[in-house]
Scaffold this active site. Structure first.
Site, short mmCIF file in Angstrom:
data_model
loop_
_atom_site.label_atom_id
_atom_site.label_comp_id
_atom_site.label_asym_id
_atom_site.label_seq_id
_atom_site.Cartn_x
_atom_site.Cartn_y
_atom_site.Cartn_z
N GLU A 194 0.82 -1.22 0.00
CA GLU A 194 0.00 0.00 0.00
C GLU A 194 0.85 1.26 0.00
O GLU A 194 0.53 2.24 0.69
CB GLU A 194 -0.94 0.01 1.21
CG GLU A 194 -1.95 -1.11 1.20
CD GLU A 194 -3.05 -0.91 2.23
OE1 GLU A 194 -2.79 -0.26 3.25
OE2 GLU A 194 -4.16 -1.39 1.99
N GLU A 263 -6.54 -7.72 -0.44
CA GLU A 263 -7.04 -7.70 0.95
C GLU A 263 -8.53 -7.42 0.94
O GLU A 263 -8.94 -6.28 0.72
CB GLU A 263 -6.33 -6.60 1.77
CG GLU A 263 -4.91 -6.95 2.12
CD GLU A 263 -4.23 -5.86 2.95
OE1 GLU A 263 -4.93 -5.11 3.68
OE2 GLU A 263 -3.00 -5.75 2.86
C1 GAL Z 1 -4.29 -2.48 5.21
C2 GAL Z 1 -2.89 -3.02 5.36
C3 GAL Z 1 -2.88 -4.29 6.19
C4 GAL Z 1 -3.67 -4.08 7.45
C5 GAL Z 1 -5.06 -3.62 7.09
C6 GAL Z 1 -5.94 -3.35 8.28
O1 GAL Z 1 -4.33 -1.18 4.78
O2 GAL Z 1 -2.33 -3.29 4.10
O3 GAL Z 1 -1.57 -4.65 6.47
O4 GAL Z 1 -3.02 -3.13 8.21
O5 GAL Z 1 -5.00 -2.41 6.41
O6 GAL Z 1 -6.10 -4.49 9.02
#
Ligand code: GAL
Length: 894
Positions: A194, A263
């Site tokens: 990110e 994600e």
């Molecule tokens: C995303 C990040 C993850 C985790 C998630 C929230 O933005 O890439 O590593 O932090 O948010 O759980």
């Protein structure tokens, strides 16, 4: 290598061949797959020449124990995942520069091999910045000390370290034959994480860094595709991917790249003093179905299993020890229902469509209504596609979406009428019959704990509930204690002029840092305070995360916050006064730009205000520094170390002494159910079991307001939408993995900062106690029937559309039915009663099918449940059962 056998005698040749063959066999025995190559086009990953639709499950290996890994991977596989995803955790692997750790919970190779031997693919997100609510976002704290370093930008010292670690991981994976082309499970890698979110803070150097990171990664020759998430300027040879609650509108930065969702936030994390977030599974399933509907082809759940931030691995500031994440597998490794089950059905439905999905380059869009749409994946009979398994047969699959949040929609599609619940997607593997609807939950729902106030998904038409209860018992009736000294405790302390930055001193070897100074107070000031009835105050311009202020050995006050001002009234005596500040970090910052500059402790001035002649600037004084607690540094929590300390019997009940150590021994609860320590009687501190650091604990209350009794799945989700646990401590139970326990005499050591009552610490075990299920006769048939039915002419089809109810208890437990009614039962789980319509024979049928079994399936139709009890009425089957221990019940589960 070329081998010539021609000139050797035949017998020798056979012998040689035998040796050669057994060598080949031996090396194949180590392979998990036949070596395969992985590429991609604009539609999907291409594995061995075949486009694939892939479901991936995020499991972070150090957030569980190696003993837990096989079951977690197996449950992910059973739930329909074909890929396991994880980050790598640099600070766990290289705690000291140049000294590597790939053991125990950090045994990445073992984890990858388990994934491979389970027949699953592996997606390794190396980072090495990972965010992940993990301490310092995964960066080793020693990285800050490299002269001239600036993290995550075009900075030579940083790039050198990052390249060294990424190379190390890629080489390790290659040496262990873990890449796909070596017969291993790794199909994809990620570099950075990110970075797009923070890139603008770094200007031109940021843009250069993106190019450098991408080039550096691909030059390592790993031989599988690389991704960068949230990176719109990713170069052509890297797939830029989406992270979020929804990714169905995402378009990569080139039409040559596929649509990947790295994600899918199926829940969320929380902070000490925060509420507990829950994401309704109907909305999650909706998001996933919409993603595949609109052309997505790879989706990873963040997290499929969240687990636990053992030790001091939680990031921050203030992230709690549990990383349950409201994931489909809960922190203890138990299925979180209905999430797991409803997603399993969804994955099966998507799988049924895979052949059509991969066969076309983009779907055919059909507008069905103002807020209703269909996407049709239709492979024509003669349109041979090399990507589809079913050869040249005609294949059609469709997704029908109703994105109206409020209303049911009746839509017409290919000559039929479909009723679409609000905010839902129906999946039609054959373009005709509904195999699955995201809003119709056919799986068990769990109320993990009775006192947890988890939302009942009361708006769900089919509600199945499972309550999970824990049995609690006091850990011990006899405790020993030891005081932690206030202030300096060893010769290792040092004195410096002024206020040093917290992390520069501790190097994060401990949460704790003592700042100690002595101030001289004049009789003038003392009389001034007396005459004016005022107090002096100690003020700190800016502080994070916690400070305890001690004056002359007594606690004067404390403050919690993230770069907050502290004003603490104190009592001072004439002459010399000792001021000791205990500064704490509670998880290092894991998100944002310029992490190396963040640090901890104090910023600005520390002053004494309210003196007769103006403020006294304490920041200029000389201060003595002491890193860590005495007990911590002497390791009095270990099996060896604890015997060296001068423990005394603890006699007082309800003790409230700050900075105290406590220890006791306890027996492990019988059985194999997961175990937790209930620490609600304590304040804040650390706990160890048999020398294993189970994490930080803190009994901080979440706000009284802002929680929901029931949660409406409809509409866009965010982490504040469906929260629970208002007014209660955010976390009271702390997972103690079974493998850290022995049968008896387990050593528990607790360090308590503020005061608490160890006599009330209890142990709980976790298992599913009650299961409830409710399914109407108009529900869709079980997905397994589609899968078993096979295909006619390459097109899956199904004739028997009777729905089925499935009940299951966890291993070691069997079903004991407490309620069953087919007709119009009323109420919710644990409050069911018969309605005006009830098939008298239904209870008997269900008992016959389910009683004494670990799992059972019940067909929901008049014919199967003893005849139609009320014509013209849509009937429902509701069942409630207890899961009883098969040992206690004297059954063996069958
Ligand atoms: C995303 C990040 C993850 C985790 C998630 C929230 O933005 O890439 O590593 O932090 O948010 O759980």
């Amino acid at each position: 290598m070329s081998i010539t056998l021609m000139r050797t005698p035949i017998s020798q040749r056979w012998c040689f061949l035998f040796v050669l063959l057994s060598m080949v066999e031996f090396s194949i025995g180590k392979l998990f797959f036949h070596p395969f190559n992985v590429t991609y086009d604009h539609r999907s990953l291409i594995i061995n020449g075949r486009r694939r639709m892939l479901i991936s499950a995020g499991i972070h290996y150090p957030r569980a124990t190696p003993e837990m890994w096989p079951a977690l991977i197996a449950k992910a596989k059973e739930g329909g995942a074909e890929v396991i995803e994880t980050y790598t955790f640099w600070n766990g692997h290289e705690p000291i520069k140049g000294e590597y750790n790939f053991e125990g919970r950090y045994d990445l190779v073992k984890f990858a091999k388990l994934v491979g031997s389970s027949g699953l693919y592996f997606f390794l997100r190396i980072g090495p910045y990972v965010c992940a609510e993990w301490n310092f976002g995964g960066f080793p704290v020693w990285l800050r000390d490299i002269p001239g370093i600036e993290f995550r930008t075009n900075n030579a010292p940083f790039k050198e370290e990052m390249q060294r670690f990424v190379t190390k991981i890629v080489k390790l994976m290659r040496d262990e034959m873990l890449f796909s082309w070596q017969g291993g499970p790794i199909i994809m890698l990620q570099i950075e994480n990110e970075y797009g979110d923070v890139e603008s803070s770094y200007g031109k150097k940021g843009r250069e860094y993106v190019k450098w990171a991408a080039n550096m990664a691909v030059r390592l020759g790993a031989g599988v595709p690389w991704v960068m998430c949230k990176q719109n300027d990713a170069p052509d040879f890297i797939i830029n991917t989406c992270n979020g609650y929804y990714c169905d509108g995402f378009k990569p930065n080139s039409n040559k790249k596929p649509i990947f969702w790295t994600e899918d936030w199926d829940g969320w994390y929380t902070t000490w003093g925060g509420r507990l977030p829950h994401r309704p599974v109907e909305d999650l399933a909706f998001a996933v179905a919409r993603f595949f509907q609109r052309g997505g082809s790879f989706q990873n759940y963040y997290m499929y299993f969240g687990g636990t931030n053992f030790g001091r691995t939680a990031g921050g500031p203030f992230y709690i020890t549990s990383y349950d994440y409201d994931a489909p597998i809960d922190e203890y490794g138990l299925l979180s229902e209905p999430k797991w089950g409803h997603l399993k059905d969804l994955h099966a439905a998507i799988k049924l469509c895979e052949d059509s999905l991969v066969a076309v380059d983009s779907p055919h869009y059909v507008k069905l209504g103002p807020m209703q749409e269909a996407h049709v994946y239709h492979k024509q009979g003669n349109g041979r596609s090399s990507f589809s398994e079913s050869g040249d047969g005609s294949r059609c699959s469709a997704f029908l979406a109703n994105i109206d949040q409020h209303n049911v929609a009746l839509v017409h599609f290919r000559g039929q009428t479909y009723k679409l619940p609000p905010w839902s997607v129906s999946i039609l593997p054959d373009c005709q019959k509904v195999a699955y609807n995201t809003a119709k939950v056919g799986a068990q729902t769990s109320i993990k704990r009775l006192d947890d106030d988890t939302p009942h998904l009361s708006n769900t038409p089919v509600v199945q509930q499972l309550s999970r209860q824990e049995k609690a018992s006091l850990v011990s009736e006899s405790w020993m204690t030891l005081d932690e000294p206030v202030g300096l405790w060893s010769a290792n302390n040092f004195t410096a002029q002024g206020i040093l930055e917290h992390l520069n001193v501790t190097k994060d070897s401990s949460d704790y840092l003592w700042y100690f100074t002595r101030i001289n107070i004049s009789d003038e000031d003392v009389s001034f305070w007396k005459d004016n009835r005022t107090h002096p105050a100690l003020t700190i311009d800016s502080m994070r995360d916690v400070v305890y202020i001690f004056v002359n050995g007594k606690l004067a006050g404390s403050k919690v916050g993230h770069w907050v001002r502290v004003v603490q009234p104190i009592n001072l005596l004439e002459g010399y006064n000792d001021v000791a500040l205990l500064s704490l970090t509670v998880g290092l910052q894991n998100y944002g730009a310029n992490l190396e500059k963040d640090g901890g402790g104090f910023r600005g001035q520390i002053k004494l205000t309210g003196l007769k002649n103006g403020d006294m600037d304490l920041s200029k004084l000389s201060w003595t520094y002491q890193v860590g607690l005495k007990g911590e540094m002497q390791e009095i929590y270990t099996l060896d170390g604890h015997e060296k300390a001068a423990w005394v019997d603890l006699t007082t009940n309800g003790t409230k002494i700050p900075l105290s150590w406590y220890k006791t021994y306890f027996n492990a609860p019988d059985g194999l159910d997961p175990v937790a320590l209930d620490l609600r009687s304590m304040g804040k501190g650390l706990a160890w079991v048999n020398g294993h650091h189970i994490g930080r604990y803190w009994t901080l209350l979440s706000p009284q307001d802002g929680c929901k009794q029931s949660c409406d799945y409809r509409g866009t989700y965010d982490s504040s939408k469906c929260t629970t646990n208002c007014g209660n401590p955010t976390q009271v139970r702390y997972h103690v993995p079974r493998s850290w326990l022995q049968e008896s005499d387990n050593l528990l050591v607790v360090f308590e900062e503020t005061g608490g009552n160890p006599f009330e610490i209890s142990l709980t075990t976790h298992y599913a106690q009650n299961i409830c299920a409710q399914i109407s006769e108009s529900h869709y048939p079980p997905l397994s029937r589609w899968l078993n039915h096979g295909s006619v002419d390459g097109q899956v089809s199904i004739n028997d559309t009777t729905p089925e109810m499935h009940l299951h208890c966890e291993d070691g437990y069997i079903i004991s039915v407490v309620f069953a009614s087919y007709g119009t039962p009323i109420g919710i789980c644990q409050k069911y009663s018969k309605g005006s319509c009830h098939a008298p024979k239904s209870s008997k049928v269900i008992s016959r099918l389910c009683e004494g079994r670990q799992t059972c399936s019940i067909r929901v139709s008049n014919a199967d449940l003893g005849g139609d009890p009320c014509r013209g009425v849509v009937k429902t089957l509701a069942v409630e059962a207890k899961c009883v221990s098969s040992r206690v019940a004297g059954f063996s589960s069958f």
